[in-house]
Scaffold this active site. Structure first.
Site, mmCIF file in Angstrom:
data_model
loop_
_atom_site.group_PDB
_atom_site.id
_atom_site.type_symbol
_atom_site.label_atom_id
_atom_site.label_comp_id
_atom_site.label_asym_id
_atom_site.label_seq_id
_atom_site.Cartn_x
_atom_site.Cartn_y
_atom_site.Cartn_z
ATOM 1 N N SER A 192 0.812 -1.222 0.000
ATOM 2 C CA SER A 192 0.000 0.000 0.000
ATOM 3 C C SER A 192 0.844 1.270 0.000
ATOM 4 C CB SER A 192 -0.967 0.012 1.201
ATOM 5 O OG SER A 192 -1.831 -1.109 1.153
ATOM 6 N N ARG A 193 2.040 1.177 -0.546
ATOM 7 C CA ARG A 193 2.958 2.307 -0.668
ATOM 8 C C ARG A 193 3.443 2.833 0.689
ATOM 9 N NH1 ARG A 193 2.895 0.246 -4.905
ATOM 10 N NH2 ARG A 193 2.608 1.222 -6.954
#
Length: 215
Positions: A192-193
């Site tokens: 999710s970065r």
């Protein structure tokens, strides 16, 4: 206009994590750990790194060069001193190196200053290169405008004949540079970065300050 097909390209990083409690207190030692992972794994050309330079006016440029060694003195690479990068390094010694090891979902960013390696170091590496690479270093007026590729080939052919029975000496305009780091950031891709980023910053007493950065 946003190209939706490009915008839709994405990868979730899930291979590993990086915690400040687990890293070495010395960034060179930590780099060595990751270097071993890269070279014993399936990373192609693990020594390929982006070298970013800039002019005194702040105009940046970047290109891929190859790391040839690293130790407490810094990170070593070789090039033509009269090339664009060589001229920029002579005017502004502040540089950045970037390794991207896609197969490990890792990056290492190194900020520091550059100086020329000794003639002994440059001679030793130059003489270890294949004969074609040694001749190529002499033949190419790196970064200069040439009419076409035949100009290079003609010079290579001439030098190949000239050095058919003797070894070429390293030209004075070609040699090594050592990047002495002042900051090193280790980046581990996460889902999710929410990537892990651990930065080492050199302190006035020679020690390293370790901090986590927000992704």
């Amino acid at each position: 206009m946003l190209n939706q097909k490009i915008a839709d390209l994405r990868k979730d990083y899930i291979m590993a994590s990086l915690d400040e409690k687990d890293v070495d207190q010395d960034p060179i030692q930590q780099f060595g750990r990751w270097w071993n992972d890269a070279t014993t794994g399936e990373v192609e050309e693990a020594n390929a790194m982006t070298l970013a330079t800039s002019t005194p006016e702040g105009h940046p440029s970047a290109r891929i060069v190859l790391l040839k060694s690293f130790d407490q003195d810094g990170f070593l690479f070789f090039t033509n001193y009269e090339s664009q990068k060589g001229q920029e390094l002579a005017q502004n010694p502040n540089v950045c190196l970037l390794f991207f090891w896609r197969e490990l979902e890792r990056q290492v960013r190194i900020v520091g200053t550059v100086s020329k390696a000794s003639a002994t170091v440059s001679d030793e590496y130059y003489n270890s290169r294949p004969i074609g690479s040694r001749i190529g270093a002499i033949a190419s007026p790196q970064s200069k405008v040439i009419a076409d590729r035949s100009v290079l080939q003609q010079e290579v052919d001439k030098l190949t004949d000239q050095y058919a029975h003797k070894s070429p000496e390293r030209p004075a305009y070609w040699g090594g540079y050592q990047v002495k780091p002042t900051a090193i950031e280790f980046w581990q891709g996460r889902s999710s970065r929410l990537h892990d980023r651990i930065r080492y910053t050199l302190q006035g007493d020679g020690s390293w300050k370790i901090e986590r950065l927000a992704p």
